[in-house]
Every structure is written in C-alpha cells, then in structure tokens.
Design an enzyme around this catalytic site. Structure first.
Site, PDB file in Angstrom:
ATOM      1  N   CYS A   1      13.822  10.586   7.026  1.00 49.46           N
ATOM      2  CA  CYS A   1      13.625  10.169   8.418  1.00 49.46           C
ATOM      3  C   CYS A   1      14.921  10.311   9.216  1.00 49.46           C
ATOM      4  CB  CYS A   1      13.132   8.738   8.477  1.00 49.46           C
ATOM      5  SG  CYS A   1      14.218   7.596   7.614  1.00 49.46           S
TER       6      CYS A   1
ATOM      7  N   LYS B   1       0.884  -1.173   0.000  1.00 44.29           N
ATOM      8  CA  LYS B   1       0.000   0.000   0.000  1.00 44.29           C
ATOM      9  C   LYS B   1       0.918   1.219   0.000  1.00 44.29           C
ATOM     10  CE  LYS B   1      -1.958   2.959   1.968  1.00 44.29           C
ATOM     11  NZ  LYS B   1      -1.795   4.397   1.626  1.00 44.29           N
TER      12      LYS B   1
ATOM     13  N   GLU C   1       9.153  16.227  15.770  1.00 42.19           N
ATOM     14  CA  GLU C   1       9.635  15.967  14.400  1.00 42.19           C
ATOM     15  C   GLU C   1       8.864  16.893  13.452  1.00 42.19           C
ATOM     16  OE1 GLU C   1       8.326  12.482  12.127  1.00 42.19           O
ATOM     17  OE2 GLU C   1      10.396  12.162  11.505  1.00 42.19           O
TER      18      GLU C   1
ATOM     19  N   GLU D   1       9.556   1.186  11.001  1.00 43.73           N
ATOM     20  CA  GLU D   1      10.539   2.271  10.879  1.00 43.73           C
ATOM     21  C   GLU D   1       9.758   3.563  11.017  1.00 43.73           C
ATOM     22  OE1 GLU D   1      13.574   1.482  10.733  1.00 43.73           O
ATOM     23  OE2 GLU D   1      13.780  -0.405   9.667  1.00 43.73           O
TER      24      GLU D   1
HETATM   25  P1  NAD Z   1       2.248   8.375   7.501  1.00 39.08           P
HETATM   26  O1  NAD Z   1       2.353   7.569   8.733  1.00 39.08           O
HETATM   27  O2  NAD Z   1       1.316   9.520   7.462  1.00 39.08           O
HETATM   28  O3  NAD Z   1       1.806   7.445   6.275  1.00 39.08           O
HETATM   29  C1  NAD Z   1       2.542   6.304   5.893  1.00 39.08           C
HETATM   30  C2  NAD Z   1       1.625   5.302   5.251  1.00 39.08           C
HETATM   31  O4  NAD Z   1       0.692   4.813   6.204  1.00 39.08           O
HETATM   32  C3  NAD Z   1       0.799   5.835   4.089  1.00 39.08           C
HETATM   33  O5  NAD Z   1       0.778   4.868   3.069  1.00 39.08           O
HETATM   34  C4  NAD Z   1      -0.570   6.012   4.711  1.00 39.08           C
HETATM   35  O6  NAD Z   1      -1.610   5.947   3.773  1.00 39.08           O
HETATM   36  C5  NAD Z   1      -0.600   4.860   5.671  1.00 39.08           C
HETATM   37  N1  NAD Z   1      -1.526   4.989   6.812  1.00 39.08           N
HETATM   38  C6  NAD Z   1      -1.864   6.110   7.487  1.00 39.08           C
HETATM   39  N2  NAD Z   1      -2.713   5.816   8.488  1.00 39.08           N
HETATM   40  C7  NAD Z   1      -2.909   4.471   8.462  1.00 39.08           C
HETATM   41  C8  NAD Z   1      -3.687   3.566   9.252  1.00 39.08           C
HETATM   42  N3  NAD Z   1      -4.408   3.979  10.296  1.00 39.08           N
HETATM   43  N4  NAD Z   1      -3.646   2.266   8.923  1.00 39.08           N
HETATM   44  C9  NAD Z   1      -2.898   1.828   7.893  1.00 39.08           C
HETATM   45  N5  NAD Z   1      -2.166   2.629   7.114  1.00 39.08           N
HETATM   46  C10 NAD Z   1      -2.168   3.947   7.388  1.00 39.08           C
HETATM   47  O7  NAD Z   1       3.733   8.803   7.142  1.00 39.08           O
HETATM   48  P2  NAD Z   1       4.213   9.773   5.951  1.00 39.08           P
HETATM   49  O8  NAD Z   1       3.725  11.151   6.255  1.00 39.08           O
HETATM   50  O9  NAD Z   1       3.852   9.153   4.655  1.00 39.08           O
HETATM   51  O10 NAD Z   1       5.807   9.705   6.103  1.00 39.08           O
HETATM   52  C11 NAD Z   1       6.537  10.558   6.917  1.00 39.08           C
HETATM   53  C12 NAD Z   1       6.889   9.889   8.220  1.00 39.08           C
HETATM   54  O11 NAD Z   1       7.593   8.675   7.979  1.00 39.08           O
HETATM   55  C13 NAD Z   1       7.824  10.695   9.103  1.00 39.08           C
HETATM   56  O12 NAD Z   1       7.415  10.593  10.439  1.00 39.08           O
HETATM   57  C14 NAD Z   1       9.174  10.005   8.937  1.00 39.08           C
HETATM   58  O13 NAD Z   1      10.079  10.170   9.991  1.00 39.08           O
HETATM   59  C15 NAD Z   1       8.757   8.589   8.777  1.00 39.08           C
HETATM   60  N6  NAD Z   1       9.796   7.811   8.094  1.00 39.08           N
HETATM   61  C16 NAD Z   1      10.571   6.938   8.812  1.00 39.08           C
HETATM   62  C17 NAD Z   1      11.573   6.208   8.199  1.00 39.08           C
HETATM   63  C18 NAD Z   1      12.448   5.259   8.965  1.00 39.08           C
HETATM   64  O14 NAD Z   1      13.146   4.456   8.351  1.00 39.08           O
HETATM   65  N7  NAD Z   1      12.458   5.285  10.295  1.00 39.08           N
HETATM   66  C19 NAD Z   1      11.792   6.374   6.823  1.00 39.08           C
HETATM   67  C20 NAD Z   1      10.993   7.281   6.118  1.00 39.08           C
HETATM   68  C21 NAD Z   1       9.987   7.984   6.770  1.00 39.08           C
END
Ligand code: NAD
Length: 434
Positions: free
Chosen positions: A242, A132, A338, A208
């Site tokens: 991230c 997804k 963050e 992550e």
């Molecule tokens: P997000 O959590 O908003 O969304 C990520 C994914 O989760 C999307 O595909 C979204 O549609 C899905 N999602 C959202 N709510 C959900 C739910 N309740 N159930 C199932 N799926 C759901 O994150 P984002 O805004 O896309 O990405 C940015 C974040 O990701 C930042 O916090 C960043 O630090 C983190 N990040 C971490 C790493 C790492 O390796 N630690 C790497 C990249 C990004």
C-alpha cells in the site's frame, strides 16, 4: 459473534493488564516457535520469495504482539481538578474500557503482518476479535488460531471466519449488529461499502485504504541511498504494497541518469528468484490492462510492459515484468489510478512549488518519500505534502509506536502506539464531587 460476545463476559474481561501483556508475548513466541509453518503458509498463499517472509513479513507479525504487549502497560489517562462554586471542587479522571467485539477485515498483500497489526492492539486492550482474512490468503490467520489455543488465549477471544467479501463472510461480519467496531485494510471502494454497513448501529471504523504514493528526488540527494529506496518502493512484493511508489518525481538535472539507473535495477530483478508473482491471474489482468493503457496514452516504456517467459514448471504463475514509464500526461490513467503492481511513472520537475503541487494532485494521501541532502527543504516538504506518512531519505522504515494511516481517500484514523489504543478502547470520564 456469539462466541466473541460470550468471551467478553468470561475470564478475559477481568484479566489483569499484566497477564494480558504476558499472553501477547506468549503469542509472539508461539509464532516464532512455528516460524517455518508460518513462512510456508504465507509463501503458499502469496507466492512471494522465502527471504521476504523470513526477514520481514513473519517476524514483523510476531513483533506486532511484542510492541503492544509493551505499550499497553504504559498507558496513562488524563485527570482534571475542577473548581466549583462551593470551593470544595471536583476531580475528573478518565478510564479506558475495551470497545467490545471487533470485526477485523484484512487484505492479501501482507496477510499476517497487516492482520496482527490490528489483532495485537485489539487484544492488548481487552477486546475480542473476529478476523476475516482475504479469500486469497487464508493460511496464516488459521495458523495463528492454533497458536492462540496453544498458549491459552481464552476461547472466543480470537475467532476466524473464512469467506469472500460482498454478499459473503465479509459483509455478514460488517453488517452484524453484535460487532461493536470494524477495522479494515483494503481498497478504498471496499472501505466505502463497509462504512455504509457500519452506519447501522453507528459502529466506529478504522480504515487503512489505497494509495498513489510519490517519491520526490532532488538532484542533491545521495544517489545510492535514493536508488535503493525508490527501486524497493516500486517493486517490493511485486508492487503490492500500500505504501509503494507509483509516481516518481525527479529534479530535471538528475532525470536521465536516474531513469537509466532505476531501469538497470528493475532489469536485475529475477522473476521466480528474488521477484515474486502477483497474487492472482485476475489481479494480473487488471495490472496488464494498465500496462496497455499506458502505451495507448503515449508512454515511453523504459523497461518491462509485459509478461516474462518462465520455465515450464512456473509458467502457471501470475508473473509480470517490473515496468517503468516516462512521458505521460499528469492526468493519464496510470498516473492517477492505484495499480498495485510493480510499476512506476517517472517525471521530471523544476521547482519545489511545482513538485508539491504534482505530489498533492491525487485523491489519495497515504505516504511520500522525499530524497534530498538539504535538511530545511526536507522539513518544508514534509509539511507541505498531504499524506499521513512522510519518509525522508528512506522508505518503509517503521517504528511501531508512531501514527500510521492515510489522509484523504487513503484512510480514517491512525494505528500504532497510543493511536491504536484510542480506537480499540472507549474513553470514559468519571467526575467526583468532593
Ligand atoms: P479488498 O478491499 O478487495 O479486500 C480486502 C478485504 O475486504 C478482503 O478480506 C475482502 O474479502 C473483504 N471485502 C471485500 N468486499 C467487502 C465488503 N463489501 N464487505 C466486507 N468485506 C469485504 O482489498 P485487497 O485487494 O485485498 O487489498 C489491496 C488493497 O488494499 C489496495 O488498495 C491497497 O492499497 C490496500 N492496502 C492498504 C493498506 C494501508 O495500510 N493503507 C495496506 C495494505 C493494503
């Protein structure tokens, strides 16, 4: 989910490791063959500069498949000779089996790279996946599906479902009882929701999550190396990494010079040329709200703090200025939360003990970057900062065999090399009485 479960009963389930490994290499070659399509799709979705797509994000996506094509061939398992009262003994050995159907939920900030970092080891281990992608960046997950078909990955092994997260495709996938395990990269808050969903059926999770990473600069550091790395870590991908640095600690004798030099480098970034926009207007509103909070909390704005003027044809983009602050209290919102934008707070420190306490004063624990020419100090510091990944005199230098992941609220589990294989397989023990 039905397609994936059916695939786990088909030829995929009995394919030799050597053949799976060859198929992974073919996928990597397939990405390279359609390199321009991937570059265009990722640029259209993220708005980031072509050079970054061509030199980092797309080649690294292909590299993920190559790395796990190799590592799956060298996996060993443990065995024990067990003594028994009859003197004849028993032999214990372990075997690895694929976990089954894996739900893969991905973010928008490096779509192909972060998605393949999960899909490649999952397939290497013989699982089927349902991906997804983020609703913001659907393009390359779809293209990868075309590549999978082109190179002959059996039907149902790689599936893509597009849609939103809560109450939509994301939640459907994580709540579905036919999904055996969930791997997720994204915000810590979303991870909490997914973990609740995964509790039903006791499904395994690999997370992550977010970070509030530090860079720690001692006065004896090589200044050119440090400036290059810290500037990149704060502003690469418009701060949407991230592992990016939002808290910079600089030893006091170097502080003023360091701030001036990073300012000059930030101001040399050119929006629309070598510096891309944020992912969306919505995300820009969030980042700008932190820019406003910083001022309200008494920051000195060293550079940036707003929206750049752009030529008419680019004016609709989510452009934002790279921003540096100094002078904030340690509990200010922009020092604690963050932000995920191109910004950092730079603060002086006087001793090693002080900076260790400052760096650890966060609920996150993803990464840190330490800059010093004192080797003993570097090792000491690396052991003292509560993070999953420490860089010394560099940033974002990756070896795909090493453990990658976060401590505290930054994640659960580790990915990379054998650590990915731990998550994507079930380890079974066989005890043979002799
Ligand atoms: P997000 O959590 O908003 O969304 C990520 C994914 O989760 C999307 O595909 C979204 O549609 C899905 N999602 C959202 N709510 C959900 C739910 N309740 N159930 C199932 N799926 C759901 O994150 P984002 O805004 O896309 O990405 C940015 C974040 O990701 C930042 O916090 C960043 O630090 C983190 N990040 C971490 C790493 C790492 O390796 N630690 C790497 C990249 C990004």
């Amino acid at each position: 989910v039905k397609a994936a479960r059916a695939a786990m009963r088909g030829p995929w389930a009995t394919m030799a490791v050597e053949d799976r490994s060859d198929l992974l290499r073919a996928i990597a070659d397939g990405i390279t063959r359609r390199f321009d399509d991937f570059v265009e799709a990722e640029m259209a979705d993220t708005g980031q500069p072509r050079s970054m797509m061509e030199h980092a994000f797309i080649p690294r996506g292909a590299a993920n498949f190559k790395a796990f094509a190799d590592s799956i061939k060298g996996v060993s398992t443990e065995s024990f000779q067990t003594e028994t009262p009859d003197g004849k003994g028993a032999l214990n050995y372990a075997i690895r089996k694929p976990k089954g159907v894996i739900g893969v939920i991905c973010p928008w900030n490096a779509p192909l790279l972060l998605m393949t970092w999960k899909v490649a080891p999952a397939l290497a281990c013989g699982n089927a996946v349902i991906v997804k992608p983020s609703e913001e960046t659907p393009g390359t997950a779809t293209l990868l599906g075309e590549v999978m078909n082109e190179v002959g990955v059996p039907k149902g092994v790689y599936n893509v479902v597009h849609g939103f997260g809560p109450g939509s495709a994301g939640a459907c996938l994580t709540e579905h009882p036919g999904v055996d395990a969930i791997t997720f990269t994204g915000e810590t808050r979303t991870g909490t929701a997914i973990m609740q969903a995964a509790a039903h059926g006791l499904r395994d999770v690999s997370f992550e999550l977010g970070g509030k990473n530090s860079a720690i600069v001692f006065a004896d550091a090589d200044l050119d190396v440090t400036l290059e790395a810290v500037t990149r870590s704060a502003f690469l991908n418009c701060g949407q990494v991230c592992l990016g640095t939002e808290r910079v600690f600089v030893e006091r004798p170097l502080f003023d010079r360091f701030v001036a030099e990073v300012k000059a480098r930030a101001e040399s970034l050119k929006p629309g040329a070598n510096f891309g926009p944020l992912i969306s207007q919505e995300h820009r509103e969030k980042v700008l709200s932190y820019y406003a909070k910083a001022v309200a909390e008494g920051a000195t704005v060293v550079t940036g703090g707003g929206v750049p003027e752009m030529p008419a044809e680019l004016a609709g983009g989510s452009w934002i200025q790279p921003t540096i602050w100094t002078g904030l209290a340690d509990d200010a919102a922009v020092v604690v939360d963050e932000i995920f934008g191109p910004c950092c707070h730079i603060r002086p420190f006087d001793s090693e003990e002080e900076v260790i306490a400052l760096a650890n004063d966060t609920e996150y624990g993803l990464s840190t970057a330490i800059f010093t020419s004192n080797l003993s100090r570097a090792h000491r510091m690396a052991g003292a900062i509560d993070v999953g990944i420490t860089w010394v005199n560099s940033w974002f230098l990756r070896d795909l065999r090493t453990p990658f992941g976060g401590s505290k609220h930054s994640g659960i589990g580790r990915e990379g090399g054998v650590h990915s294989l731990e998550f994507y397989t079930e380890l079974r023990n066989v005890c043979v009485k002799l």
